[in-house]
Scaffold this motif. Structure first.
Motif, PDB file in Angstrom:
ATOM      1  N   UNK A 147      33.127  54.983  24.599  1.00 30.22           N
ATOM      2  CA  UNK A 147      32.418  55.905  23.845  1.00 30.22           C
ATOM      3  C   UNK A 147      31.157  55.264  23.191  1.00 30.22           C
ATOM      4  N   UNK A 148      31.307  53.900  22.803  1.00 32.08           N
ATOM      5  CA  UNK A 148      30.123  53.138  22.297  1.00 32.08           C
ATOM      6  C   UNK A 148      28.773  53.485  23.277  1.00 32.08           C
ATOM      7  N   UNK A 149      28.954  53.215  24.697  1.00 28.39           N
ATOM      8  CA  UNK A 149      27.762  53.306  25.520  1.00 28.39           C
ATOM      9  C   UNK A 149      27.725  54.792  26.318  1.00 28.39           C
ATOM     10  N   UNK A 150      28.761  55.572  25.878  1.00 27.90           N
ATOM     11  CA  UNK A 150      28.872  57.040  26.455  1.00 27.90           C
ATOM     12  C   UNK A 150      28.478  56.780  27.942  1.00 27.90           C
ATOM     13  N   UNK A 151      29.400  56.007  28.434  1.00 24.44           N
ATOM     14  CA  UNK A 151      29.512  55.808  29.875  1.00 24.44           C
ATOM     15  C   UNK A 151      30.481  55.582  30.603  1.00 24.44           C
ATOM     16  N   UNK A 152      30.738  55.814  31.886  1.00 26.65           N
ATOM     17  CA  UNK A 152      32.005  55.728  32.393  1.00 26.65           C
ATOM     18  C   UNK A 152      32.069  54.588  33.549  1.00 26.65           C
ATOM     19  N   UNK A 153      32.999  53.677  33.407  1.00 26.25           N
ATOM     20  CA  UNK A 153      33.213  52.349  34.172  1.00 26.25           C
ATOM     21  C   UNK A 153      34.197  52.552  35.273  1.00 26.25           C
ATOM     22  N   UNK A 154      34.077  51.588  36.234  1.00 26.88           N
ATOM     23  CA  UNK A 154      35.082  51.502  37.111  1.00 26.88           C
ATOM     24  C   UNK A 154      35.986  50.086  36.480  1.00 26.88           C
ATOM     25  N   UNK A 155      37.138  50.208  36.404  1.00 25.52           N
ATOM     26  CA  UNK A 155      38.060  49.263  35.766  1.00 25.52           C
ATOM     27  C   UNK A 155      38.765  48.443  36.898  1.00 25.52           C
ATOM     28  N   UNK A 156      38.407  47.250  37.001  1.00 24.32           N
ATOM     29  CA  UNK A 156      38.774  46.363  38.064  1.00 24.32           C
ATOM     30  C   UNK A 156      40.364  46.059  37.774  1.00 24.32           C
ATOM     31  N   UNK A 157      40.685  45.988  36.670  1.00 27.56           N
ATOM     32  CA  UNK A 157      42.191  45.802  36.389  1.00 27.56           C
ATOM     33  C   UNK A 157      42.796  47.061  36.880  1.00 27.56           C
ATOM     34  N   UNK A 158      42.380  48.263  36.581  1.00 33.05           N
ATOM     35  CA  UNK A 158      43.329  49.377  36.921  1.00 33.05           C
ATOM     36  C   UNK A 158      43.307  49.612  38.372  1.00 33.05           C
ATOM     37  N   UNK A 159      42.080  49.116  38.974  1.00 33.59           N
ATOM     38  CA  UNK A 159      41.980  49.297  40.382  1.00 33.59           C
ATOM     39  C   UNK A 159      43.095  48.417  41.513  1.00 33.59           C
ATOM     40  N   UNK A 160      42.977  47.361  40.821  1.00 35.67           N
ATOM     41  CA  UNK A 160      43.965  46.367  41.420  1.00 35.67           C
ATOM     42  C   UNK A 160      45.479  46.682  41.019  1.00 35.67           C
ATOM     43  N   UNK A 161      45.861  47.105  39.876  1.00 41.58           N
ATOM     44  CA  UNK A 161      46.885  47.525  39.428  1.00 41.58           C
ATOM     45  C   UNK A 161      47.520  48.714  40.233  1.00 41.58           C
ATOM     46  N   UNK A 162      46.764  49.580  40.767  1.00 38.93           N
ATOM     47  CA  UNK A 162      46.926  50.940  41.383  1.00 38.93           C
ATOM     48  C   UNK A 162      47.644  50.431  42.898  1.00 38.93           C
ATOM     49  N   UNK A 163      46.487  49.654  43.342  1.00 39.52           N
ATOM     50  CA  UNK A 163      47.109  48.936  44.714  1.00 39.52           C
ATOM     51  C   UNK A 163      48.256  48.223  44.634  1.00 39.52           C
ATOM     52  N   UNK A 164      48.510  47.652  43.872  1.00 40.24           N
ATOM     53  CA  UNK A 164      49.698  46.754  43.638  1.00 40.24           C
ATOM     54  C   UNK A 164      50.696  47.877  43.664  1.00 40.24           C
ATOM     55  N   UNK A 165      50.670  48.769  42.934  1.00 38.87           N
ATOM     56  CA  UNK A 165      51.859  49.823  42.772  1.00 38.87           C
ATOM     57  C   UNK A 165      52.193  50.552  44.117  1.00 38.87           C
ATOM     58  N   UNK A 166      50.998  50.805  44.898  1.00 42.01           N
ATOM     59  CA  UNK A 166      51.200  51.364  46.318  1.00 42.01           C
ATOM     60  C   UNK A 166      52.190  50.712  47.104  1.00 42.01           C
ATOM     61  N   UNK A 167      51.936  49.123  47.046  1.00 42.88           N
ATOM     62  CA  UNK A 167      52.745  48.247  47.836  1.00 42.88           C
ATOM     63  C   UNK A 167      54.208  48.354  47.292  1.00 42.88           C
ATOM     64  N   UNK A 168      54.312  48.245  46.088  1.00 39.59           N
ATOM     65  CA  UNK A 168      55.641  48.319  45.483  1.00 39.59           C
ATOM     66  C   UNK A 168      56.393  49.327  45.779  1.00 39.59           C
ATOM     67  N   UNK A 169      55.850  50.476  46.092  1.00 46.20           N
ATOM     68  CA  UNK A 169      56.472  51.784  46.542  1.00 46.20           C
ATOM     69  C   UNK A 169      57.090  51.728  47.941  1.00 46.20           C
ATOM     70  N   UNK A 170      56.680  50.763  48.706  1.00 48.17           N
ATOM     71  CA  UNK A 170      56.842  50.889  49.856  1.00 48.17           C
ATOM     72  C   UNK A 170      58.381  50.458  50.188  1.00 48.17           C
TER      73      UNK A 170
END
Length: 738
Positions: A147-170
């Protein structure tokens, strides 16, 4: 890296007291340069693609990175006595989402192709944030709004967590094959990998991390593109090619980041891979792999952590830029030790710059305790490199792709025992040639015997010895000469036969190997005497090879003398005589040939020559002298006059003045019962070589013979005189009677 120590090559390392020549030789035997070339990189990269496709990770761009892709990995190793293979390096890959394009150049932000902008301001050098260029149309699991920068950023933490979750669903089986390694996931075959499984299609353990590709070369690394490199190691063309590839962004924030959720690390993995494949030489790569092996072993022995291999690689790349490129080929041992000194200096200075972004101090990632521990470990490593190597090889045997290993049956410290024993002598004498032709050559002989017993070829090790060591110091030696020398000095007749027969199969690689047929013939003749074979197949093979050599080369070579020795042994006197007459006619004009016999070959010599051999344990003399000796021997048995040849032999010996030649001349005179001339010959031999005990014995023998002859001659005169007196007395008696 201006604070690094100067590179000053030495022959004896002042810290460890170990000769850099001997260290270089040990490095070449353990990690041969031929096994760590660019072709190994390409082979391993292909295996990465094959492995990742085998487990179904093909929905993203596969970017092989890390030590396997760069050829810096320690080769896989077999645990000694167990047959189980341990992977000492993982495969690392970036799974790049090529649907999301990243740029740093703000002029490209209006281009619809790009969705994310790399911003390196306000973060630790070597890192950046990924800001979306346009507002997302919907929710995305990896997007954070500031909000402070009024900008959208890619979150590395969320990106890697999502990948881990996909693996755990296997499936459960798939989940068991994955393990979290920091920000990366490691996939590993859960079935033990043994040496017996080495030909199976096995997927090496590999770490993979998601990331994005940035088309632009990051501005924080511009210094690298214009850096002055005095040694010409990196060509401007390669630098430009690397820059054109851009970089990658991986979801790894700096450990001290204030905004770890949105910070990404700039990865030059593809750039490093290109440097490794197109710039790093085999000798440089050999040194770095050896360095990593030392790091692995000291961590195993102390259970403490040294700096990461990535930190060591950055120091290595700086050294590649600063050291003369030829130095790595000429003295890799000293280059290795210099790298250790450079790392130690970095630790003491508290500064270890990233190779591409020097403002990024890699030691910022470590605590003071980590750095102090690394200093202590490096001190231990630096003071005794060899012990670490020997301890490692006591329990591990390195295995190279497609080439097996040196041996799984003999411990490495036994293989290089002669080299280690030579160290004190070399430190005293500093005689490089003596070490090369002594201890180092003996080690090559040992390697040949070991490899032959394992059913493997030793010739690549010999060629490396020639290329990396002998050719620099002995300019007049040819590779075939080296093969010959080794084959004749294996100390095992069966091994020598195998060696030369195997060597003859390499005529397409080394056309001149046909020249070893003469020595192989001698080896079969030797085998017939040592093995006492009833079948006589060794003698038959010797005769066959001798005839092939004569047909190919003619009679004007030392092999003619060896064949004549064989013919005399077989009592083929006439054949020997005809052959030697041809040889003598030619050799009298040039005097260019000589023959040598070692302890194993000496069994083929007649008793007289064996006595000469016993004097020095090596018989080396003029081929013409031997030709006269065998020719006179043949003529004696054929009951032919040899006085002309004996005269020529006498003249020849007078011209060359060698003790052993005078000895052979003396034996020929003895053969003709000419003891006065025999005595002269043996006295000349003793004059040339006063320490020659055999010559002294021969002198005594001749003097004794001459003394007996004198007595016998005196007795004859006395007998004749007595007969005359008796006849006179008889005449007087008759006259008186009359």
């Amino acid at each position: 890296m201006d604070f690094l120590p100067d590179f000053v090559p030495v022959d004896i390392d002042p810290t460890s007291g170990f000769p850099t020549l001997h260290l270089s030789y040990i490095m070449e035997i353990l990690i041969p340069r031929r096994f760590v070339g660019p072709e190994r990189i390409r082979d391993q990269v292909q295996k990465v693609f094959n492995g990742t496709q085998a487990i179904g990770k093909v929905d993203m761009k596969i970017v092989p990175v890390g030590s396997k892709a760069e050829g810096y990995n320690i080769p896989d190793a077999v645990f000694a006595g167990q047959g189980r293979i341990v992977f000492l390096s993982d495969v690392d890959i970036i799974l790049a989402n090529d649907k999301i394009q990243v740029c740093e150049d703000r002029f490209k932000m209006n281009d619809e192709v790009y969705m994310v902008h790399l911003d390196t301001n306000g973060v630790h050098p070597g890192y950046g944030t990924l800001q979306l260029i346009r507002k997302p149309k919907g929710d995305h699991f990896a997007v954070l709004y500031d909000e402070k920068m009024d900008a959208y950023y890619m979150s590395g933490t969320k990106y890697q967590t999502e990948f881990l979750n996909q693996v755990l669903e296997g499936s459960e089986e798939e989940r068991e094959m994955y393990e979290l390694h920091g920000p990366a996931l490691q996939y590993q075959d859960n079935k033990p990998f043994t040496y017996d499984r080495r030909k199976e299609k096995i997927v090496n353990p590999f770490d993979h991390i998601h990331g994005f590709h940035c088309d632009d070369w990051p501005s924080v690394a511009n210094e690298w593109t214009t850096r002055y490199r005095s040694n010409g190691w990196l060509s401007p063309e390669l630098v430009q090619r690397i820059v054109s590839k851009g970089c990658y962004l991986v979801p790894v924030p700096h450990k001290r980041s204030k905004n770890p959720d949105v910070e990404w690390r700039i990865s030059f993995a593809e750039s490093e891979q290109m440097v490794a494949e197109y710039a790093v030489t085999n000798a440089q790569r050999q040194c770095f792999i050896f360095f990593k092996l030392l790091r692995y072993q000291i961590q195993q022995e102390t259970s403490k952590k040294l700096l990461s291999s990535y930190c060591l690689k950055n120091v290595f790349l700086f050294c590649c830029e600063q050291l003369p490129v030829a130095a790595w080929d000429v003295n890799p041992g000293h280059c290795l030790l210099h790298m250790l000194d450079c790392v130690q200096t970095c630790l003491q200075q508290g500064e270890l710059p990233n190779y591409f972004i020097p403002d990024n101090n890699l030691l910022d990632l470590f605590t003071d305790e980590d750095i102090n521990t690394s200093i202590v470990l490096l001190d231990v490593m630096r003071s005794d490199v060899i012990s670490l190597v020997l301890n490692f090889t006591d329990n591990h045997v390195l295995v190279y792709e497609g080439n097996g290993c040196l041996t799984t049956k003999v411990v490495f410290r036994s293989v290089i025992a002669s080299v280690l024993e030579d160290v004190p002598t070399y430190i005293k004498t500093r005689n490089v040639v003596n070490s090369l032709t002594g201890a180092f050559l003996r080690t090559q002989c040992d390697i040949a015997v070991i490899r032959l017993r394992d059913g493997r070829s030793p010739f690549e090790y010999h060629k490396a010895f020639m290329d990396c060591f002998l050719s620099s110091h002995l300019h007049d030696i040819h590779i075939i000469d080296l093969f010959n020398l080794i084959g004749l000095n294996l100390g095992d007749i069966v091994a020598s036969l195998k060696y030369f027969e195997l060597l003859l199969q390499l005529q397409n690689v080394y056309p001149d190997v046909v020249k070893v047929k003469g020595n192989l013939a001698c080896m079969y003749f030797t085998a017939s005497q040592l093995l006492k074979s009833i079948s006589g197949k060794e003698l038959g093979r010797a005769d066959e090879l001798f005839k092939e050599v004569l047909a190919h080369e003619g009679v004007h070579f030392p092999t003619t003398i060896d064949y004549s020795n064989y013919l005399c042994h077989a009592q083929k006197w006439r054949e020997a005589g005809l052959l030697l007459e041809q040889f003598v006619r030619f050799e009298r004009k040039c005097h260019k040939c000589s023959n040598s016999y070692n302890s194993m070959e000496s069994v083929t010599l007649d008793p007289v020559l064996q006595k000469e051999f016993a004097h020095t344990n090596l018989l080396h003399l003029s081929s013409l002298s031997l030709a006269y000796y065998y020719l006179i021997k043949a003529y004696t048995n054929l009951h032919l006059d040899f006085s002309d040849h004996l005269y020529d032999f006498d003249q020849h010996c007078a011209s060359i003045q060698c003790a052993v030649d005078f000895q052979l001349l003396g034996y020929c005179y003895v053969n003709g019962k000419n003891y006065p001339n025999a005595l002269k010959s043996f006295l000349k031999a003793l004059e040339v070589d006063p320490s020659n005990d055999v010559a002294a014995q021969n002198v005594d023998f001749c003097e004794e013979k001459l003394a007996k002859e004198k007595i016998q001659n005196g007795s004859k005169w006395l007998s004749k005189g007595l007969v005359l007196v008796l006849r006179i007395v008889e005449m007087i008696v008759r006259n008186n009677l009359i």
